[in-house]
Design an enzyme around this catalytic site. Structure first.
Site, mmCIF file in Angstrom:
data_model
loop_
_atom_site.group_PDB
_atom_site.id
_atom_site.type_symbol
_atom_site.label_atom_id
_atom_site.label_comp_id
_atom_site.label_asym_id
_atom_site.label_seq_id
_atom_site.Cartn_x
_atom_site.Cartn_y
_atom_site.Cartn_z
ATOM 1 C CG ASP A 251 -18.962 26.063 23.478
ATOM 2 O OD1 ASP A 251 -20.360 26.619 23.898
ATOM 3 O OD2 ASP A 251 -18.908 26.628 22.537
ATOM 4 C CD GLU A 316 -30.866 21.147 19.001
ATOM 5 O OE1 GLU A 316 -31.273 20.765 17.790
ATOM 6 O OE2 GLU A 316 -30.267 21.267 19.232
HETATM 7 C C1 NOJ Z 1 -21.957 28.839 24.450
HETATM 8 C C2 NOJ Z 1 -21.237 29.627 25.666
HETATM 9 O O1 NOJ Z 1 -21.860 28.773 26.392
HETATM 10 C C3 NOJ Z 1 -21.034 30.765 25.271
HETATM 11 O O2 NOJ Z 1 -20.391 31.596 27.109
HETATM 12 C C4 NOJ Z 1 -19.979 30.886 24.426
HETATM 13 O O3 NOJ Z 1 -20.003 32.324 24.577
HETATM 14 C C5 NOJ Z 1 -20.629 30.818 23.055
HETATM 15 N N1 NOJ Z 1 -20.861 29.400 23.565
HETATM 16 C C6 NOJ Z 1 -19.106 30.975 21.847
HETATM 17 O O4 NOJ Z 1 -18.586 29.717 22.299
#
Ligand code: NOJ
Length: 592
Positions: A251, A316
């Protein structure tokens, strides 16, 4: 010749369960892992291929897939009960968004314990059973690795905020404010903004400093400069690898480091949905140290058998930055391609350009394509024109499943699920939806329950139980049960294309080259492997287009086109000199 090799590869791929999951005893993974790594390496030397090169990944938002215990929230047993569906569809791996204990501010992306299961989803035994049942069906389980931040309820942060001298103080990013005095908290250390609105700095009265949070206030950023943080977070990888997972989706990876000099970010014109000035996250995104961490993460997972895969959420800004995620083959195998996901219009020139760029990336990395996920409006809404949406959904399926790379689907996209926003601010779950209402209604709309049947609860939960998000009205006609009976449905389009991808050698393994580079409406490309050539043509316009392809200059001499899939069906047999494509029509054909 090619067919024989394909069958051998499939047979070897099917045997992954035996090799991949030996290292279950946490106390002794290394030796078992080595044996299996050797087996995997041997099999790779024969096939030349890791499993993820031919896989189709399917993202599951666990709250919304299948509820097994009648509380209106999806769970692990529910997912296990639907594995036959996924196998029948043709899925090779499922990515589960976070299922760890969490206060749920960001619906699981705020983790309070990285090595347990949130009781709302079940138990560790349910998880082990899911992995084992998935393995029986040759489906791998990919976990979400939330690396940038924890929950503020994580014991690490509770310790860190308890005093300035706590040993975990430096596990997070703490700074003094500007102009702070004994009685005044002053101003945040700089102008950095949270992705979810407002300052990225939160004042903590007890220890009188600010902590940094790229996302919600309840999601403090970990300090990746601290070796103890790295050790703890790599231990998380070990924990799940030892339970037999197939890899991780990492993530928010580009946000791991921040400028130690705390330079202000430059402002951009205008304001966002939360009322903040637009800003370029210049000093908090994509710092070079990210790549050191990715190399280390890769080294940890590579100690395990089964060719574990790393997928990154790396939104990106261009192909050069995306390509860096591959490293020298020692970082991530599958960085998600947000450039392609977010074209947001059916533009043949734009898709041609972007596919060409990633296909020719100088790291020779494998592309990873997707069009929908739990953070963005579903592809139905972003690519549909309001008139031809069913046909466009099929076109998007062809685009995703016939290009060279690893496709990643989002649950329900195979049905034509659409975004269904909450009607009133009181109904919104996702905090950014309340903050940004009505401009940004949050992400509930793309997280509605899976549509299994035409009943009032769509087969998602126990009849009469209120699901955590409402069932969209479109579930009455766009659902698995109804669509599986219609050979021409979106669902059956996906099923056919998924089967084709597995069995057609050129689609499975072949190179990809665009043809007719100047056509403004039709994106066409060849998939080629040895003597096998498949032509894919996608009419991205609402006009009927008659096209001819000049393939001789590309060394392709056949002129007959034998359709493998077309939608709508071709009324006359196509040849390379004459293909008629209906509005948003598609053709996938073997060139002979
Ligand atoms: C990306 C995740 O896909 C999203 O759902 C989340 O809110 C943020 N990162 C923070 O973790």
């Amino acid at each position: 010749m090619h067919w024989t090799r394909t069958i051998q590869r499939c047979a070897l791929a099917l045997s992954f369960g035996v090799a991949a999951f030996v290292a279950r005893d946490p106390s002794a993974p290394a030796q078992a892992a080595n044996t299996s790594v050797a087996a995997e390496t041997a099999s790779r030397q024969t096939t030349g291929q890791e499993w993820w090169r031919h896989a189709v990944i399917y993202e599951i938002y666990p709250r919304s897939f299948q509820d097994s215990n009648g509380d209106g929230i999806g769970d692990l047993k529910g997912i296990t009960s639907r594995l036959d569906y996924l196998q029948d569809l043709g899925i090779d791996a499922i990515w589960l968004t976070p299922i760890y204990p969490s206060p749920g501010i960001d619906y699981g992306y705020d983790i309070s314990n990285y090595t347990a299961i949130d009781p709302i989803y079940g138990t560790m035994a349910d998880f082990d059973n899911l992995v084992a049942e998935a393995r029986k069906r040759n489906i791998r389980v990919i976990m979400d690795y939330v690396i940038n931040h924890t929950s503020d309820q994580n014991p690490w942060f509770i310790e860190s905020r308890s005093s300035r001298t706590n040993p975990k103080r430096d596990w997070y990013v703490w700074h003094d404010g500007k102009g702070e005095t004994a009685t005044d908290k002053g101003q945040p250390p700089n102008n950095w903004q949270s992705w979810f609105g407002g300052s990225a700095w939160q004042w903590d009265e007890k220890t009188r400093q600010y902590y940094y949070h790229y996302f919600y206030v309840q999601q403090p950023d970990l300090n990746w400069n601290n070796p103890e943080v790295r050790k703890a977070m790599y231990g998380v990888l070990d924990f799940w690898m030892q339970r037999g997972v197939g890899g991780f989706r990492i993530d928010a990876v580009s946000r791991l480091f921040e400028d130690p000099k705390l330079h202000d970010d430059p402002y951009l014109p205008g304001r966002n949905a939360y009322g903040d000035r637009n800003i370029e996250h210049k000093y908090t995104d994509d710092l070079p140290e990210v790549h050191d961490v990715l190399k280390e993460v890769r080294a940890v997972v590579d100690r395990y058998p089964g060719d574990p895969v790393l997928v990154t959420e790396a939104d990106e800004p261009n192909v050069q930055a995306l390509t860096r995620m591959y490293g020298n083959g020692d970082e991530v195998q599958l960085p998600m391609d947000f450039q392609i996901a977010d074209v947001n219009e059916l533009s043949a020139p734009r898709f041609r350009e972007l596919f060409n760029e990633i296909e020719n990336n100088n790291a020779h990395g494998q592309p990873e394509y997707f069009f929908s996920n739990h953070d963005q409006r579903r592809q139905w809404d972003r690519y549909g024109d309001g008139v031809h949406n069913d046909q466009i959904a099929k076109l998007m399926a062809v685009l995703e499943l016939t290009t060279r790379g690893t496709p990643q689907m989002y649950y329900g996209e195979e049905l034509g699920m659409r975004t269904t926003d909450p009607a009133r601010i009181e109904d919104v779950h996702d905090p950014i939806g309340r903050r940004g209402w009505p401009k940004d209604k949050g992400r509930d709309g793309e997280r509605t329950p899976m549509q299994w049947d035409a009943g009032p609860d769509a087969g998602f939960t126990t009849p009469g139980v209120k699901p955590w998000l409402p069932i969209p009205p479109s579930a009455a006609t766009y659902n698995v049960e109804t669509e599986s009976k219609n050979p021409d449905s979106i669902y059956n389009t996906y099923k056919r294309l998924l089967a084709l991808r597995k069995t057609n050698f050129a689609l499975r393994d072949g190179s990809q080259t665009a043809v007719d580079n100047n056509d403004p409406d039709v994106f066409a490309f060849l998939r080629r492997s040895g003597n096998a050539t498949v032509l894919v043509a996608l009419n991205m316009s609402a006009k009927t287009r008659k096209v001819s392809f000049h393939l001789a200059g590309m060394g392709v001499h056949g002129s007959l086109l034998s359709p493998l899939y077309s939608s709508p069906s071709q009324s006359t047999a196509p040849t390379v000199d004459r293909v008629v494509l209906a509005p948003f029509g598609t053709l996938v054909a073997q060139v002979q």
